[in-house]
Each structure stands twice: as structure tokens, then as C-alpha cells.
Motif scaffolding. Structure first.
Motif, short mmCIF file in Angstrom:
data_model
loop_
_atom_site.label_atom_id
_atom_site.label_comp_id
_atom_site.label_asym_id
_atom_site.label_seq_id
_atom_site.Cartn_x
_atom_site.Cartn_y
_atom_site.Cartn_z
N GLU A 1 -4.58 3.01 -7.13
CA GLU A 1 -5.05 3.00 -5.62
C GLU A 1 -4.17 3.89 -4.57
O GLU A 1 -4.45 3.93 -3.51
CB GLU A 1 -5.57 1.68 -5.07
CG GLU A 1 -6.15 0.68 -6.05
CD GLU A 1 -7.38 0.19 -5.74
OE1 GLU A 1 -7.52 -0.21 -4.69
OE2 GLU A 1 -8.09 -0.08 -6.79
N THR A 2 -3.18 4.68 -5.21
CA THR A 2 -2.30 5.07 -4.29
C THR A 2 -3.15 6.42 -3.74
O THR A 2 -3.68 7.24 -4.69
CB THR A 2 -1.06 5.69 -4.75
OG1 THR A 2 -0.25 4.53 -5.32
CG2 THR A 2 -0.10 6.53 -3.81
N SER A 3 -3.19 6.74 -2.32
CA SER A 3 -3.69 8.00 -2.14
C SER A 3 -2.83 9.17 -1.85
O SER A 3 -1.67 8.85 -1.63
CB SER A 3 -4.64 7.97 -0.72
OG SER A 3 -4.00 6.71 -0.08
N ILE A 4 -3.28 10.34 -1.95
CA ILE A 4 -2.50 11.69 -1.62
C ILE A 4 -3.05 12.39 -0.70
O ILE A 4 -4.33 12.65 -0.71
CB ILE A 4 -2.40 12.29 -2.97
CG1 ILE A 4 -1.29 13.55 -2.90
CG2 ILE A 4 -3.93 13.05 -3.60
CD1 ILE A 4 -1.13 14.12 -4.38
N TYR A 5 -2.18 13.11 0.24
CA TYR A 5 -2.67 13.81 1.32
C TYR A 5 -1.76 15.05 1.61
O TYR A 5 -0.50 14.80 1.34
CB TYR A 5 -2.66 13.21 2.71
CG TYR A 5 -3.67 11.71 2.67
CD1 TYR A 5 -4.91 11.95 2.74
CD2 TYR A 5 -3.04 10.66 2.42
CE1 TYR A 5 -5.53 10.80 2.93
CE2 TYR A 5 -3.74 9.25 2.41
CZ TYR A 5 -5.02 9.58 2.76
OH TYR A 5 -5.96 8.30 2.58
N SER A 6 -2.24 16.04 2.10
CA SER A 6 -1.43 17.13 2.41
C SER A 6 -0.81 16.70 3.83
O SER A 6 -1.64 15.80 4.47
CB SER A 6 -1.94 18.34 2.47
OG SER A 6 -3.09 18.40 3.49
N LYS B 1 0.94 -1.27 0.03
CA LYS B 1 0.07 -0.02 -0.09
C LYS B 1 0.96 1.14 0.00
O LYS B 1 1.87 1.41 1.01
CB LYS B 1 -0.91 -0.03 1.31
CG LYS B 1 -2.15 0.64 1.07
CD LYS B 1 -3.13 0.59 2.36
CE LYS B 1 -4.35 1.42 2.29
NZ LYS B 1 -5.03 1.55 3.49
N ALA B 2 0.57 2.30 -0.82
CA ALA B 2 1.38 3.40 -0.97
C ALA B 2 0.46 4.55 -0.73
O ALA B 2 -0.64 4.67 -0.98
CB ALA B 2 2.14 3.52 -2.45
N MET B 3 1.24 5.75 -0.32
CA MET B 3 0.40 7.22 -0.45
C MET B 3 1.78 8.03 -0.80
O MET B 3 2.66 7.74 -0.45
CB MET B 3 -0.30 7.39 1.01
CG MET B 3 0.71 7.46 2.28
SD MET B 3 -0.34 8.19 3.68
CE MET B 3 0.95 7.80 4.78
N VAL B 4 1.17 9.24 -1.08
CA VAL B 4 1.93 10.35 -1.29
C VAL B 4 1.35 11.44 -0.24
O VAL B 4 0.38 11.69 -0.05
CB VAL B 4 1.57 11.07 -2.75
CG1 VAL B 4 2.56 12.27 -2.96
CG2 VAL B 4 1.97 10.09 -3.86
N VAL B 5 2.57 11.93 0.25
CA VAL B 5 2.03 12.99 1.63
C VAL B 5 3.14 14.25 1.14
O VAL B 5 4.30 14.12 0.78
CB VAL B 5 2.59 12.36 2.82
CG1 VAL B 5 2.25 13.65 3.85
CG2 VAL B 5 1.57 11.17 3.12
N TYR B 6 2.43 15.40 1.12
CA TYR B 6 3.34 16.50 0.81
C TYR B 6 3.19 17.54 1.70
O TYR B 6 1.87 17.69 2.36
CB TYR B 6 2.81 17.22 -0.72
CG TYR B 6 1.64 17.39 -0.72
CD1 TYR B 6 0.46 16.58 -1.34
CD2 TYR B 6 1.20 18.60 -0.69
CE1 TYR B 6 -0.67 17.02 -1.30
CE2 TYR B 6 -0.21 19.13 -0.69
CZ TYR B 6 -1.26 18.17 -1.07
OH TYR B 6 -2.45 18.65 -1.05
N SER B 7 4.08 18.31 2.01
CA SER B 7 4.04 19.68 2.81
C SER B 7 3.99 21.07 1.77
O SER B 7 5.28 20.91 0.90
CB SER B 7 4.87 19.57 3.85
OG SER B 7 5.16 21.02 4.60
#
Ligand SMILES: Cc1cc2nc3c(=O)[nH]c(=O)nc-3n(C[C@H](O)[C@H](O)[C@H](O)COP(=O)(O)O)c2cc1C
Length: 170
Positions: A28-33, A2-8
Motif C-alpha cells: 500500500e505504499t504509494s509513489i509520486y513524482s 504510512k509510507a510513500m516514495v517521492v522522486y524527482s
């Protein structure tokens, strides 16, 4: 995995790079601030984006990094300085050392990002002897930064992440 992108992000540059990277991440990778990011617990692979503040990852990214352990992490960042400079190398190293003791850093990417005009105005008001005072070299660098991140940066980020993903998921 399972993967996600998190960015600031403060002014949106790193968010744009994050959104470009998302397109080459596994389905299905999710992205979140970083402010809305869940606990990293259930993710095995995290693409983590920061913006450079005082030569290293910004405080919000750094804070989130402290929550991550036992993961594969691919870092990406944006900065005002030139991405091929020693300064950029040091900023990347500062990001890496903030996370590598508890995680496996599987890659790192950086590109330039336009600098908040309010910060540039501050530089302009500094006395000439100040280390951040405006010089022709600094103006040139700011003008170059103002063109980024651009399509070329997005493609470079995607090319980079595509090969990281291929390596991890083969
Ligand atoms: C308060 C502030 C501090 C910054 N400090 C640095 C720095 O130390 N070195 C650098 O290369 N760029 C610096 N920059 C430029 C940002 O790193 C660059 O514009 C970045 O792309 C911003 O990302 P964002 O739009 O995702 O917030 C700074 C910008 C701001 C607003």
C-alpha cells in the motif's frame, strides 16, 4: 506507519530507481513524482529520491524537502559521477543536511545514472581550459554512467531499502 516514495527526475533515471524501491516497500505504499506529491503530513516514512545537480540534490527535490518535518526519511539519488567517489559522498551529505534538522534520516542510497546527451554535447563544445572540458577520464566516466541505472543498481537499491524497511517495521 504510512509510507510513500517521492522522486524527482529530469531524464527518468531516478524514476526507475524509485519504481524498483517501491517493490520492497510495505504494501500500500504509494509513489509520486515530486510535482504530483501530496503534502507529507499524513505519511510517517518517506523514501525521497533526487538527481544530483551541481553537486547536490536538484532544486525540485530540495523544494519538497522544505515541506517535510517530523518524518523518517530514506534518501536515494542518482548522479553522473562514480557512486563510490568523494564527490558522491559530498552530494549525499548535501542532500542529508537539507533535510536532517527537522527529520530523522534513516538511510541513504546513491547510484550512477546516464547523463543527458545534450549536456555531454555542451561539455564537448567547451574550450580545453574549461573545468568541465572533455578529458579521457571524463569520457570514461560518462561511458560508465551511460550503463546506469541497471539491473544491478535496482537490486542494490532494493537490498538497501529492504533492510531499512525491516528495521522500521519490525
Ligand atoms: C543539468 C544537469 C546537471 C547535472 N549536474 C550533475 C552534477 O553536478 N554532478 C553529477 O554527478 N551529475 C550531474 N548530472 C547527471 C545527473 O545527475 C544524472 O544523469 C542523473 O541520473 C539524472 O537523473 P534523472 O534521469 O532522474 O533526471 C547532471 C545532469 C544534468 C542534466
Amino acid at each position: 506507519m504510512k509510507a510513500m516514495v517521492v522522486y524527482s527526475t529530469k531524464t527518468g533515471n531516478t524514476k526507475k530507481v524509485a519504481e524498483a524501491i517501491l517493490k520492497v516497500m510495505p504494501a500500500e505504499t504509494s509513489i509520486y513524482s515530486v510535482e504530483n506529491a501530496p503534502s507529507p503530513e499524513e505519511y510517517a516514512f518517506i523514501a525521497l529520491g533526487y538527481w544530483v545537480d551541481r553537486g547536490g540534490p536538484d532544486a525540485s527535490a530540495k523544494e519538497y524537502m522544505t515541506k517535510i518535518a517530523g518524518k523518517k526519511v530514506c534518501l536515494f539519488g542518482t548522479l553522473g559521477a562514480y557512486p563510490d567517489s568523494d564527490y558522491a559522498q559530498k552530494a549525499m551529505t548535501n542532500a542529508r543536511v537539507a533535510i536532517e534538522t527537522k527529520n530523522e534520516v534513516v538511510g541513504e542510497f546513491i547510484c550512477q545514472g546516464k547523463i543527458d546527451p545534450r549536456l555531454i554535447d555542451k561539455f564537448k563544445s567547451l574550450p580545453p581550459e574549461h573545468p568541465h572540458a572533455m578529458t579521457p577520464e571524463r569520457i570514461k566516466r560518462h561511458q560508465e554512467a551511460a550503463k546506469h541505472p541497471n539491473e544491478e543498481d535496482f537490486v542494490a537499491a532494493q537490498t538497501y531499502f529492504r533492510q531499512v524497511v525491516a528495521r522500521l517495521y519490525d
